[in-house]
Each structure stands twice: as structure tokens, then as C-alpha cells.
Motif scaffolding. Structure first.
Motif, PDB file in Angstrom:
ATOM      1  N   ASN A   6      -2.060  14.431   2.070  1.00  0.00           N
ATOM      2  CA  ASN A   6      -2.879  13.503   2.857  1.00  0.00           C
ATOM      3  C   ASN A   6      -4.116  13.102   2.073  1.00  0.00           C
ATOM      4  N   HIS A   7      -3.916  12.202   1.129  1.00  0.00           N
ATOM      5  CA  HIS A   7      -5.028  11.741   0.295  1.00  0.00           C
ATOM      6  C   HIS A   7      -5.077  10.216   0.439  1.00  0.00           C
ATOM      7  N   PRO A   8      -6.238   9.652   0.757  1.00  0.00           N
ATOM      8  CA  PRO A   8      -6.280   8.211   1.031  1.00  0.00           C
ATOM      9  C   PRO A   8      -5.836   7.356  -0.156  1.00  0.00           C
ATOM     10  N   PHE A   9      -6.124   7.826  -1.378  1.00  0.00           N
ATOM     11  CA  PHE A   9      -5.738   7.030  -2.551  1.00  0.00           C
ATOM     12  C   PHE A   9      -4.211   6.997  -2.698  1.00  0.00           C
ATOM     13  N   LEU A  10      -3.584   8.139  -2.400  1.00  0.00           N
ATOM     14  CA  LEU A  10      -2.119   8.201  -2.442  1.00  0.00           C
ATOM     15  C   LEU A  10      -1.517   7.277  -1.377  1.00  0.00           C
ATOM     16  N   LYS A  11      -2.093   7.277  -0.170  1.00  0.00           N
ATOM     17  CA  LYS A  11      -1.561   6.424   0.906  1.00  0.00           C
ATOM     18  C   LYS A  11      -1.724   4.945   0.526  1.00  0.00           C
ATOM     19  N   HIS A  12      -2.814   4.632  -0.169  1.00  0.00           N
ATOM     20  CA  HIS A  12      -3.049   3.269  -0.647  1.00  0.00           C
ATOM     21  C   HIS A  12      -1.943   2.843  -1.622  1.00  0.00           C
ATOM     22  N   LYS A  13      -1.637   3.728  -2.565  1.00  0.00           N
ATOM     23  CA  LYS A  13      -0.581   3.425  -3.553  1.00  0.00           C
ATOM     24  C   LYS A  13       0.790   3.322  -2.886  1.00  0.00           C
ATOM     25  N   LEU A  14       1.025   4.220  -1.917  1.00  0.00           N
ATOM     26  CA  LEU A  14       2.320   4.225  -1.207  1.00  0.00           C
ATOM     27  C   LEU A  14       2.553   2.917  -0.464  1.00  0.00           C
ATOM     28  N   THR A  15       1.487   2.366   0.076  1.00  0.00           N
ATOM     29  CA  THR A  15       1.612   1.113   0.825  1.00  0.00           C
ATOM     30  C   THR A  15       2.073  -0.009  -0.098  1.00  0.00           C
ATOM     31  N   ALA A  16       1.508  -0.039  -1.304  1.00  0.00           N
ATOM     32  CA  ALA A  16       1.923  -1.059  -2.277  1.00  0.00           C
ATOM     33  C   ALA A  16       3.381  -0.833  -2.693  1.00  0.00           C
ATOM     34  N   LEU A  17       3.777   0.428  -2.821  1.00  0.00           N
ATOM     35  CA  LEU A  17       5.159   0.745  -3.209  1.00  0.00           C
ATOM     36  C   LEU A  17       6.149   0.288  -2.132  1.00  0.00           C
ATOM     37  N   ARG A  18       5.786   0.512  -0.880  1.00  0.00           N
ATOM     38  CA  ARG A  18       6.692   0.185   0.236  1.00  0.00           C
ATOM     39  C   ARG A  18       6.856  -1.323   0.436  1.00  0.00           C
ATOM     40  N   ASP A  19       5.810  -2.075   0.132  1.00  0.00           N
ATOM     41  CA  ASP A  19       5.775  -3.513   0.418  1.00  0.00           C
ATOM     42  C   ASP A  19       6.986  -4.219  -0.210  1.00  0.00           C
ATOM     43  N   LYS A  20       7.733  -4.963   0.593  1.00  0.00           N
ATOM     44  CA  LYS A  20       8.958  -5.588   0.045  1.00  0.00           C
ATOM     45  C   LYS A  20       8.646  -6.646  -0.999  1.00  0.00           C
ATOM     46  N   LYS A  21       7.383  -7.094  -1.063  1.00  0.00           N
ATOM     47  CA  LYS A  21       7.022  -8.096  -2.076  1.00  0.00           C
ATOM     48  C   LYS A  21       6.822  -7.458  -3.465  1.00  0.00           C
ATOM     49  N   THR A  22       6.738  -6.133  -3.525  1.00  0.00           N
ATOM     50  CA  THR A  22       6.515  -5.452  -4.809  1.00  0.00           C
ATOM     51  C   THR A  22       7.800  -5.448  -5.633  1.00  0.00           C
ATOM     52  N   GLU A  23       7.737  -6.029  -6.831  1.00  0.00           N
ATOM     53  CA  GLU A  23       8.956  -6.116  -7.662  1.00  0.00           C
ATOM     54  C   GLU A  23       9.061  -4.939  -8.623  1.00  0.00           C
ATOM     55  N   HIS A  24      10.195  -4.884  -9.366  1.00  0.00           N
ATOM     56  CA  HIS A  24      10.531  -3.639 -10.062  1.00  0.00           C
ATOM     57  C   HIS A  24       9.494  -3.155 -11.081  1.00  0.00           C
ATOM     58  N   LYS A  25       8.811  -4.077 -11.786  1.00  0.00           N
ATOM     59  CA  LYS A  25       7.852  -3.615 -12.804  1.00  0.00           C
ATOM     60  C   LYS A  25       6.720  -2.830 -12.125  1.00  0.00           C
ATOM     61  N   GLU A  26       6.148  -3.448 -11.098  1.00  0.00           N
ATOM     62  CA  GLU A  26       5.035  -2.786 -10.398  1.00  0.00           C
ATOM     63  C   GLU A  26       5.537  -1.571  -9.618  1.00  0.00           C
ATOM     64  N   PHE A  27       6.757  -1.685  -9.094  1.00  0.00           N
ATOM     65  CA  PHE A  27       7.340  -0.570  -8.334  1.00  0.00           C
ATOM     66  C   PHE A  27       7.460   0.670  -9.235  1.00  0.00           C
ATOM     67  N   ARG A  28       7.943   0.443 -10.461  1.00  0.00           N
ATOM     68  CA  ARG A  28       8.093   1.565 -11.416  1.00  0.00           C
ATOM     69  C   ARG A  28       6.738   2.183 -11.744  1.00  0.00           C
TER      70      ARG A  28
END
Ligand code: PRP
Ligand code: URA
Length: 206
Positions: A6-28
Motif C-alpha cells: 500500500n504505497h501511493p507511488f505504486l498505486k499511481h504507477k499501477l493505474t497507468a499500467l491498467r489504463d487500456k490506452k497504455t501501449e506495449h512500450k510504456e506498459f513494459r
């Protein structure tokens, strides 16, 4: 036992990972950054021993890790976390277990394994972004234990409550570190809200 980070910075990154607009380069990139954050926490229980050194100023008793680390990504999506953990533990050995979930039965199918030999008393970190039903992870732990690896930690990015329960029941000795425990599995055994198919998003296959 499981530990949700439960770390806010991790949750911030996770949100970007989950977003369907995030493509493979950024996802990786995000998958590896998130892996580092979770693994930093998962490494807090490693044992260290005294290690006498001299700094340029004075002798001192430092600390060094007692155990070797073996990292085992579950192919294929686990490979998307490998750079992240190796950035933290560059001298870790790496073994591979190939398992995919059959599309119809949702059961794990094992197709490959290659594990390091002759490592004395290592801690094994299994890495897989998604812990859904838990079938793939339980099959991997079964295989590792058969080969004599008994000190095992699981690192997942997102877990379903069902998967955590299944792993805890089959292997109560395995500590689970996860970036988030999501809500439930849908009728196709996908994690909701999850992030979709981790392998396809990492490797741009769909
Ligand atoms: C995904 C994921 C896990 C597994 C989780 O892999 O990376 O290994 O599903 O599901 P489970 O907990 O229900 O077993 P997938 O089977 O899609 O294979 P891939 O990594 O080759 O894409
Ligand atoms: N595998 C995935 O990649 N995603 C899920 O939600 C479940 C299994």
C-alpha cells in the motif's frame, strides 16, 4: 500469507499500467518499475550476516546477504518483470518455467522448465504479473519443490482473492507480495478490474 503493498507511488504507477490506452512500450517500462517497488518490499525478510570491511575512513562490520537468490519468471508474462528484479539483485540466477492457461479449461499447461543447478539453499522469487485462479503458480511451486527448492516467495503485480486463497491453501509456507488485490474473476477467469491479458499487453501480440 500475503502482503499487499500500500504505497501511493505504486498505486499511481499501477493505474497507468491498467489504463487500456497504455501501449506495449510504456506498459513494459511500468511493469519493470512496479516490479522493483514490490520486490524492494519482498526483500525485507532476507537474512544477512556480519561482513567486516574497511571504508576509506575506518574498519566496520557491515552486512551481506546470506542466501543466493534465484528468480523464476513464469513464461511468458513473467519475463516482463525480469529486468525489474535483476536491477535490484543483479547477481541473481534465473530459471524459467513455461506454463500457459488453457483457453477452454483455464487449467495450467506446463511446456518448459530450466532451473539453475547446484545452488545451495537459495531463496526463489517466482515472478508473474497476474495471480488469477492461482493454477499456474501452484503448478510452478509444485515443480520447484519437486526439484528441491523450498524457500519460495511469489511476486505478482495484480492478484485476485481467489488466486491468493488457492496458493495459500496449497502452499501455506509461500509468502505472496502483490501490488494490488483486485475484486473478483469474471466468467473467463480474468481479473476484474485487472489490466486485461498481461502477456499480450507486454509483448504487443494483440
Ligand atoms: C497469465 C499470467 C499467469 C496466468 C494466471 O498467463 O501471466 O501466468 O495467466 O492465471 P491463473 O492464475 O488462472 O493460472 P497466460 O496463461 O495468459 O500465458 P502467457 O504468459 O503466455 O500470456
Ligand atoms: N491472465 C492475464 O493475463 N490476465 C488476467 O486477468 C488473468 C489471467
Amino acid at each position: 500469507m500475503y502482503h499487499e503493498i500500500n504505497h501511493p507511488f505504486l498505486k499511481h504507477k499501477l493505474t497507468a499500467l491498467r489504463d487500456k490506452k497504455t501501449e506495449h512500450k510504456e506498459f513494459r517500462e511500468l511493469a519493470n518499475e512496479i516490479t522493483m517497488l514490490i520486490c524492494y518490499e519482498a526483500l525485507k525478510n532476507i537474512e544477512v550476516e556480519d561482513c567486516p570491511i574497511e571504508t576509506p575512513m575506518a574498519p566496520m562490520i557491515g552486512k551481506k546477504m546470506k542466501n543466493d537468490i534465484v528468480v523464476v519468471p513464469i513464461l511468458r508474462a513473467g519475463v516482463g518483470m525480469l529486468d525489474g528484479i535483476l536491477t535490484l539483485v543483479p547477481n541473481a540466477r534465473v530459471g524459467f518455467v513455461g506454463i500457459y492457461r488453457d483457453h477452454d479449461t483455464k487449467k495450467p499447461v506446463e511446456y518448459y522448465s530450466k532451473l539453475p543447478e547446484g545452488v545451495i539453499n537459495p531463496i526463489v522469487f517466482i515472478i508473474d504479473p497476474m495471480l488469477a485462479t492461482g493454477g499456474s503458480v501452484v503448478a510452478t511451486i509444485d515443480l520447484l519443490k519437486k526439484k528441491g527448492f523450498n524457500n519460495i516467495v511469489l511476486v505478482s503485480i495484480i492478484s485476485a482473492p481467489e488466486g491468493i486463497k488457492t496458493v495459500e491453501k496449497a502452499h501455506p509456507d509461500v509468502e505472496i507480495y502483490t501490488g494490488n488485490v483486485d475484486e473478483y474473476l469474471d466468467e473467463n477467469k480474468y481479473i476484474i478490474p485487472g489490466l486485461g491479458d498481461a502477456g499480450d499487453r507486454l509483448f504487443g501480440t494483440k
